[in-house]
Motif scaffolding. Structure first.
Motif, short mmCIF file in Angstrom:
data_model
loop_
_atom_site.label_atom_id
_atom_site.label_comp_id
_atom_site.label_asym_id
_atom_site.label_seq_id
_atom_site.Cartn_x
_atom_site.Cartn_y
_atom_site.Cartn_z
N THR A 1 -21.11 18.49 -39.07
CA THR A 1 -19.69 19.40 -38.85
C THR A 1 -18.94 18.36 -38.31
OG1 THR A 1 -21.01 21.44 -39.51
CG2 THR A 1 -18.45 21.49 -38.71
N PHE A 2 -17.75 17.57 -38.99
CA PHE A 2 -16.73 16.63 -38.11
C PHE A 2 -15.18 17.14 -37.62
CE2 PHE A 2 -19.64 13.93 -40.49
CZ PHE A 2 -19.36 12.67 -39.43
N THR A 3 -15.35 17.43 -36.54
CA THR A 3 -13.61 18.60 -36.20
C THR A 3 -13.21 16.90 -35.78
OG1 THR A 3 -14.89 20.36 -35.57
CG2 THR A 3 -12.76 20.02 -34.32
N LEU A 4 -11.31 17.02 -36.45
CA LEU A 4 -11.23 16.63 -35.52
C LEU A 4 -9.79 17.23 -34.76
CD1 LEU A 4 -9.56 13.36 -36.14
CD2 LEU A 4 -7.45 14.43 -37.19
N ASP A 5 -9.17 16.28 -33.42
CA ASP A 5 -8.82 16.90 -32.66
C ASP A 5 -8.94 18.41 -31.78
OD1 ASP A 5 -6.65 14.64 -32.69
OD2 ASP A 5 -5.86 15.25 -34.20
N PRO A 6 -10.60 18.40 -31.57
CA PRO A 6 -10.86 19.80 -30.58
C PRO A 6 -9.95 20.65 -29.47
CG PRO A 6 -12.37 17.82 -30.57
CD PRO A 6 -11.68 17.26 -31.52
N LYS A 7 -9.55 21.43 -29.35
CA LYS A 7 -9.74 21.19 -28.04
C LYS A 7 -10.26 21.17 -26.75
CE LYS A 7 -7.92 25.02 -25.09
NZ LYS A 7 -8.70 26.18 -23.84
N LEU A 8 -10.08 19.88 -26.09
CA LEU A 8 -10.69 19.47 -25.23
C LEU A 8 -10.57 19.64 -23.79
CD1 LEU A 8 -9.37 15.77 -25.17
CD2 LEU A 8 -11.38 16.53 -25.10
N ASP A 9 -11.43 20.66 -23.61
CA ASP A 9 -11.48 22.38 -22.36
C ASP A 9 -13.00 21.39 -21.91
OD1 ASP A 9 -13.13 22.78 -23.67
OD2 ASP A 9 -13.26 24.29 -25.15
N PRO A 10 -13.19 22.44 -21.05
CA PRO A 10 -14.20 21.47 -19.73
C PRO A 10 -15.06 21.50 -20.12
CG PRO A 10 -11.97 22.74 -17.88
CD PRO A 10 -12.52 23.46 -20.03
N ASP A 11 -15.88 22.38 -20.62
CA ASP A 11 -17.24 22.10 -21.74
C ASP A 11 -16.98 20.48 -21.92
OD1 ASP A 11 -17.74 24.61 -20.27
OD2 ASP A 11 -17.33 25.90 -22.22
N LEU A 12 -16.25 21.14 -23.87
CA LEU A 12 -15.81 19.78 -24.54
C LEU A 12 -16.10 18.58 -23.59
CD1 LEU A 12 -16.79 18.30 -27.12
CD2 LEU A 12 -14.12 18.90 -27.15
N THR A 13 -15.32 18.09 -22.61
CA THR A 13 -15.09 17.21 -21.93
C THR A 13 -16.74 16.67 -21.48
OG1 THR A 13 -14.04 18.23 -20.07
CG2 THR A 13 -12.58 17.38 -21.93
N SER A 14 -16.84 17.95 -20.57
CA SER A 14 -18.61 17.40 -19.53
C SER A 14 -19.53 17.22 -20.63
CB SER A 14 -18.32 18.76 -19.01
OG SER A 14 -18.09 19.17 -17.82
N ASP A 15 -19.30 17.88 -21.73
CA ASP A 15 -20.25 17.57 -23.48
C ASP A 15 -20.18 15.85 -23.99
OD1 ASP A 15 -21.96 19.72 -23.18
OD2 ASP A 15 -20.60 20.76 -25.10
N ILE A 16 -19.16 15.66 -23.91
CA ILE A 16 -18.60 14.31 -24.30
C ILE A 16 -19.08 13.45 -23.10
CG2 ILE A 16 -16.30 12.34 -24.73
CD1 ILE A 16 -14.99 15.08 -26.12
N VAL A 17 -18.54 13.39 -21.75
CA VAL A 17 -18.67 12.53 -20.93
C VAL A 17 -20.60 12.56 -20.16
CG1 VAL A 17 -19.00 12.76 -18.24
CG2 VAL A 17 -16.41 12.75 -18.83
#
Length: 175
Positions: free
Chosen positions: A4-20
């Motif tokens: 499932t793709f998401t363009l421009d998801p909200k860059l909340d602390p959980d997502l930024t941590s997951d990306i890092v």
């Protein structure tokens, strides 16, 4: 599994941590995404914060994420980066093209690139560009998705003492 793709998801602390976390895992598995293994999440944060700073739904940079359907686990990420130069607004640079090592070999990287191409066409872009570190065979992977090598700077990347790699520019014409 499907993505499932998401363009421009909200860059909340959980997502930024997951990306890092994904970024560090990709690097430590041998991925060429701006660091050389071994790397810690703490070492990735400064670069990640700079990358996140330009991301906004109305530009200049955009974020595309891929999650595994059913588990909602973050599987892949890439950034569409503007060159911030009016004469180059007809194309975007893809940065930090990453698929988590646990999911590599399943075609998810090709799916991520295909979704990036679909989005770019929807925006009316004429081309996509990316760079790859030589010595890893990445140019063959990107070529399977339609990218062609348009430039190579020999020995531009120093990954270890005496270990120089080419900086390869790949281009996808969308016209």
């Amino acid at each position: 599994m499907t993505l499932t793709f998401t363009l421009d998801p909200k860059l909340d602390p959980d997502l930024t941590s997951d990306i890092v976390r994904l970024w560090a895992d990709v690097t430590n598995a041998g991925g060429a995404v701006g660091f050389v293994a071994p790397v810690t999440e703490d070492e990735v944060w400064d670069t990640a914060d700079r990358q996140f700073a330009g991301v906004h739904p109305d530009g200049p940079d955009r974020l595309l994420i891929a999650r595994e359907s059913g588990t909602d686990r973050l599987v892949g990420v890439l950034f569409f980066e503007s060159m911030r130069f009016d004469l180059m607004e007809h194309w975007r640079m893809l940065k930090r093209v990453m698929v988590h090592p646990d999911f590599q070999g399943r075609g998810y990287g090709a799916e991520l690139l295909a979704e990036a191409e679909r989005v770019a066409r929807e925006w009316g872009l004429q081309s996509l560009r990316l760079t790859a570190r030589g010595g890893l065979g990445l140019e063959r992977f990107y070529a399977r998705s339609g990218y062609r090598e348009v430039g190579r700077v020999p020995a531009a990347i120093l990954v270890a003492p005496g270990d120089y790699r080419d900086d390869i520019t790949m281009w996808l014409d969308l016209r």
